[in-house]
Design an enzyme around this catalytic site. Structure first.
Site, PDB file in Angstrom:
ATOM      1  N   ASN A  70      -9.721   5.503   2.284  1.00 39.26           N
ATOM      2  CA  ASN A  70      -8.791   4.646   1.237  1.00 39.26           C
ATOM      3  C   ASN A  70      -8.816   6.301  -0.164  1.00 39.26           C
ATOM      4  O   ASN A  70      -9.451   7.544   0.386  1.00 39.26           O
ATOM      5  CB  ASN A  70      -9.183   3.576   0.407  1.00 39.26           C
ATOM      6  CG  ASN A  70      -8.146   2.753   0.607  1.00 39.26           C
ATOM      7  OD1 ASN A  70      -7.218   2.391   0.572  1.00 39.26           O
ATOM      8  ND2 ASN A  70      -8.856   1.600   1.139  1.00 39.26           N
ATOM      9  N   ASP A  81     -10.272   1.521  -4.316  1.00 36.71           N
ATOM     10  CA  ASP A  81      -8.731   1.559  -3.140  1.00 36.71           C
ATOM     11  C   ASP A  81      -7.862   2.898  -2.799  1.00 36.71           C
ATOM     12  O   ASP A  81      -8.405   4.035  -3.440  1.00 36.71           O
ATOM     13  CB  ASP A  81      -7.778   0.536  -3.303  1.00 36.71           C
ATOM     14  CG  ASP A  81      -7.554  -0.284  -2.314  1.00 36.71           C
ATOM     15  OD1 ASP A  81      -7.175   0.348  -1.376  1.00 36.71           O
ATOM     16  OD2 ASP A  81      -7.227  -1.496  -1.670  1.00 36.71           O
ATOM     17  N   GLU A 139       0.911  -0.928  -0.515  1.00 36.82           N
ATOM     18  CA  GLU A 139       0.026   0.068   0.193  1.00 36.82           C
ATOM     19  C   GLU A 139       0.871   0.839  -0.128  1.00 36.82           C
ATOM     20  O   GLU A 139       2.062   1.397   0.224  1.00 36.82           O
ATOM     21  CB  GLU A 139      -0.695   0.095   1.406  1.00 36.82           C
ATOM     22  CG  GLU A 139      -2.445  -0.186   0.493  1.00 36.82           C
ATOM     23  CD  GLU A 139      -3.234   0.582   0.308  1.00 36.82           C
ATOM     24  OE1 GLU A 139      -2.435   1.531  -0.129  1.00 36.82           O
ATOM     25  OE2 GLU A 139      -4.117   0.837  -0.061  1.00 36.82           O
TER      26      GLU A 139
END
Length: 290
Positions: free
Chosen positions: A147, A197, A16
């Site tokens: 997100n 996301d 991430e």
């Protein structure tokens, strides 16, 4: 546009938070569940890793050196040379089941990050902003999975997704104060596969958003319309960031978490850091000003 390729076979569980540092010409990103901050130098292919004591949702470099990290229990400075932490704040001592997730710096050098219930059962998350004076401000609550934090080129619009709602929102953003207002739906629950996301904005003002379980990154025009789909060889892309000398390389973080052995066998690049060369450039990211 080139085909997606792996530029770091790091086997992340939950990669991430990619951020390209123009000064170093290097990409930083995290493996949340692996408790790792990672750095890729694309020219040499070298990857460096820092092990952290807690899950780490996101990170950014500091103007004065080192990094600011959003760990499970709060915000801290990380000395990259000694690998020691200096805590800034633990904003949710009453929510031990929460952890930090997506975040990054705005163009004024403030650091933003959201929290979430790690078990994904309750909407106990919030959105925070850390100012250069180290003041910590809660800006939103009742969040499922935070997100897609990104700002329009003029910094007047903040994009933010709640993946649990499958929706990307837009806010009015005051570049001077960091205040946000007037939340509205930017892109509603998608009809195609995948959930929004992590995201980034290009120089034309379009939002590129990774689609968890969607095998792709979507490019949204400023009016919220999908105008391009970048197909990927992995089911769970998690976020993206522009980098490279001309900011025309889109780096995509990915996850292997939750995939059964059969799915992993079909997706040998799951958990890798991917890269695609594009015909549009991104915008340089700011370091934390504190």
């Amino acid at each position: 546009m080139t085909q997606p390729r792996s530029v770091a076979d790091v086997r992340n569980t939950l990669g991430e938070g990619p951020v390209w540092d123009v000064r170093e010409q290097a990409l930083y990103w995290v493996d949340i569940k692996g408790h790792r901050l990672q750095r890729l130098e694309p020219q040499s292919g070298a990857v460096r890793t820092w092990r952290l004591p807690e899950p780490v949702g996101c990170a950014a470099l500091r103007e004065t050196g080192g990094a600011i990290v959003a760990l499970q229990s709060g915000f801290a400075f990380l000395d990259l040379a000694t690998e020691t932490l200096e805590w800034i704040a633990r904003p949710e001592p009453d929510r031990p089941g929460n952890r930090m997730n997506d975040g990054k710096c705005d163009r004024q050098g403030r650091f933003w990050a959201g929290t979430m219930d790690d078990a994904e059962r309750t909407r106990s998350g919030a959105l925070y902003r850390v100012d250069p004076d180290l003041g910590v401000h809660r800006l939103e609550s009742d969040i499922g999975i935070p997100n897609a934090l990104a700002w329009s080129p003029d910094s007047r619009t903040l994009y933010f997704a709640d993946t649990a709602e499958r929706t990307i929102y837009a806010y009015d953003h005051d570049p001077d104060s960091g205040a946000i207002a007037n939340r509205r739906v930017f892109a509603p629950s998608p009809t195609q596969a995948g959930n929004p996301d992590g995201a980034t904005v290009d120089a034309e003002g379009a939002l590129w958003c990774a689609q968890w379980d969607g095998w792709r990154v979507l490019r949204y025009a400023p009016d919220g319309r999908v105008d391009r789909a970048l197909e990927l060889p992995v089911q769970r892309p998690t976020s993206c960031a522009f980098g490279g000398p001309e900011l025309k390389t889109l780096f995509v973080t990915t996850a292997s978490i939750g995939l059964d052995p059969g799915a992993l066998a079909e997706q040998p690049l799951a958990g890798s850091l991917l890269a695609v060369e594009l015909d549009v450039a991104g915008l340089p990211e700011r370091r934390f000003a504190g």
